[in-house]
Design a protein around this motif. Structure first.
Motif, PDB file in Angstrom:
ATOM      1  N   GLY A 120      46.881  -3.282 -53.742  1.00  0.00           N
ATOM      2  CA  GLY A 120      45.799  -2.370 -54.679  1.00  0.00           C
ATOM      3  C   GLY A 120      44.554  -1.977 -54.009  1.00  0.00           C
ATOM      4  O   GLY A 120      43.577  -1.102 -54.734  1.00  0.00           O
ATOM      5  N   THR A 121      44.161  -2.404 -52.728  1.00  0.00           N
ATOM      6  CA  THR A 121      43.048  -2.118 -52.010  1.00  0.00           C
ATOM      7  C   THR A 121      43.531  -1.432 -50.753  1.00  0.00           C
ATOM      8  O   THR A 121      44.050  -1.832 -49.907  1.00  0.00           O
ATOM      9  N   PHE A 122      43.099  -0.079 -50.832  1.00  0.00           N
ATOM     10  CA  PHE A 122      43.822   0.752 -49.500  1.00  0.00           C
ATOM     11  C   PHE A 122      42.724   0.879 -48.601  1.00  0.00           C
ATOM     12  O   PHE A 122      41.491   1.088 -48.767  1.00  0.00           O
ATOM     13  N   LYS A 123      43.167   0.239 -47.467  1.00  0.00           N
ATOM     14  CA  LYS A 123      42.196   0.482 -46.094  1.00  0.00           C
ATOM     15  C   LYS A 123      42.791   1.545 -45.222  1.00  0.00           C
ATOM     16  O   LYS A 123      43.710   1.825 -44.988  1.00  0.00           O
ATOM     17  N   GLU A 133      47.572  -1.926 -47.522  1.00  0.00           N
ATOM     18  CA  GLU A 133      46.655  -2.394 -48.731  1.00  0.00           C
ATOM     19  C   GLU A 133      46.568  -3.727 -48.393  1.00  0.00           C
ATOM     20  O   GLU A 133      47.264  -4.749 -47.904  1.00  0.00           O
ATOM     21  N   ASP A 134      45.214  -4.247 -48.636  1.00  0.00           N
ATOM     22  CA  ASP A 134      44.912  -5.384 -48.348  1.00  0.00           C
ATOM     23  C   ASP A 134      43.721  -5.883 -49.121  1.00  0.00           C
ATOM     24  O   ASP A 134      42.679  -5.417 -48.598  1.00  0.00           O
ATOM     25  N   MET A 178      37.575   2.409 -47.619  1.00  0.00           N
ATOM     26  CA  MET A 178      38.450   1.746 -48.568  1.00  0.00           C
ATOM     27  C   MET A 178      38.414   2.582 -49.923  1.00  0.00           C
ATOM     28  O   MET A 178      37.479   3.199 -50.346  1.00  0.00           O
ATOM     29  N   LEU A 179      39.312   2.170 -50.774  1.00  0.00           N
ATOM     30  CA  LEU A 179      39.703   2.697 -52.216  1.00  0.00           C
ATOM     31  C   LEU A 179      40.434   1.766 -52.888  1.00  0.00           C
ATOM     32  O   LEU A 179      41.456   1.318 -52.367  1.00  0.00           O
ATOM     33  N   LYS A 180      40.032   1.466 -53.977  1.00  0.00           N
ATOM     34  CA  LYS A 180      41.051   0.740 -55.082  1.00  0.00           C
ATOM     35  C   LYS A 180      41.680   1.523 -55.913  1.00  0.00           C
ATOM     36  O   LYS A 180      41.491   2.538 -56.437  1.00  0.00           O
ATOM     37  N   ALA A 181      43.068   0.960 -56.072  1.00  0.00           N
ATOM     38  CA  ALA A 181      44.229   1.773 -57.058  1.00  0.00           C
ATOM     39  C   ALA A 181      43.539   1.925 -58.401  1.00  0.00           C
ATOM     40  O   ALA A 181      43.744   2.844 -59.026  1.00  0.00           O
ATOM     41  N   GLU A 182      42.675   0.835 -59.098  1.00  0.00           N
ATOM     42  CA  GLU A 182      42.282   0.791 -60.273  1.00  0.00           C
ATOM     43  C   GLU A 182      41.291   2.176 -60.358  1.00  0.00           C
ATOM     44  O   GLU A 182      41.304   2.665 -61.497  1.00  0.00           O
TER      45      GLU A 182
END
Length: 142
Positions: A55-58, A51-52, A12-16
């Motif tokens: 903004g949270t890339f899975k 994204e789930d 995972m990686l977050k857009a922020e």
């Protein structure tokens, strides 16, 4: 071109995290950041990484390359476009963002042989004239 590596944890990686480095929302308030597994061609359907929640890339794999796509908030985009219309009301000053009536002319006298016989004042001698004007013979042949 941005080419930074981001730490992917638990796939995972977050857009922020991306926004913190690239400051995308500073330039485009309200924008949405997405990731793609490839660079999309013009007109190609854009399928982004899951994204789930948003903004949270899975499903990401460490060491892989992903492309960042930014969608500007439609309201903000409309505001930006209107601000630019207002800023440039009345046109642009000649020579600033507007080439005006500039036309191509003979470049031989500046040391560069012409590439267009219509504008050249001495087409048959363009290379010799360019050399006389200080042109570098290594950059062209006659």
């Amino acid at each position: 071109m941005y080419d930074e590596k981001f730490k992917v944890e638990n796939h995972m990686l977050k857009a922020e995290v991306i926004d913190e480095l690239y400051c995308l929302s500073d330039v485009m308030p309200g924008c949405f950041i997405h990731l793609g597994e490839k660079q999309f061609a013009y007109g190609e359907e854009q399928v982004y990484v899951k994204e789930d929640p948003p903004g949270t890339f899975k499903g990401l794999m460490a060491g892989e390359t992903y492309w960042c796509y930014v969608q500007q908030d439609s309201e903000q985009e409309n505001k930006d476009q209107e601000a630019m219309r207002q800023r440039w009301v009345g046109g642009v000053a000649a020579g600033i963002g507007d080439r005006g009536a500039e036309v191509e002319t003979c470049s031989c006298k500046w040391g560069a042989p012409c590439t267009n016989s219509i504008v050249c004042t001495d087409w048959d001698n363009r290379f010799a004239n360019a050399l006389k004007a200080g042109g570098n013979p290594i950059l062209f042949t006659g």
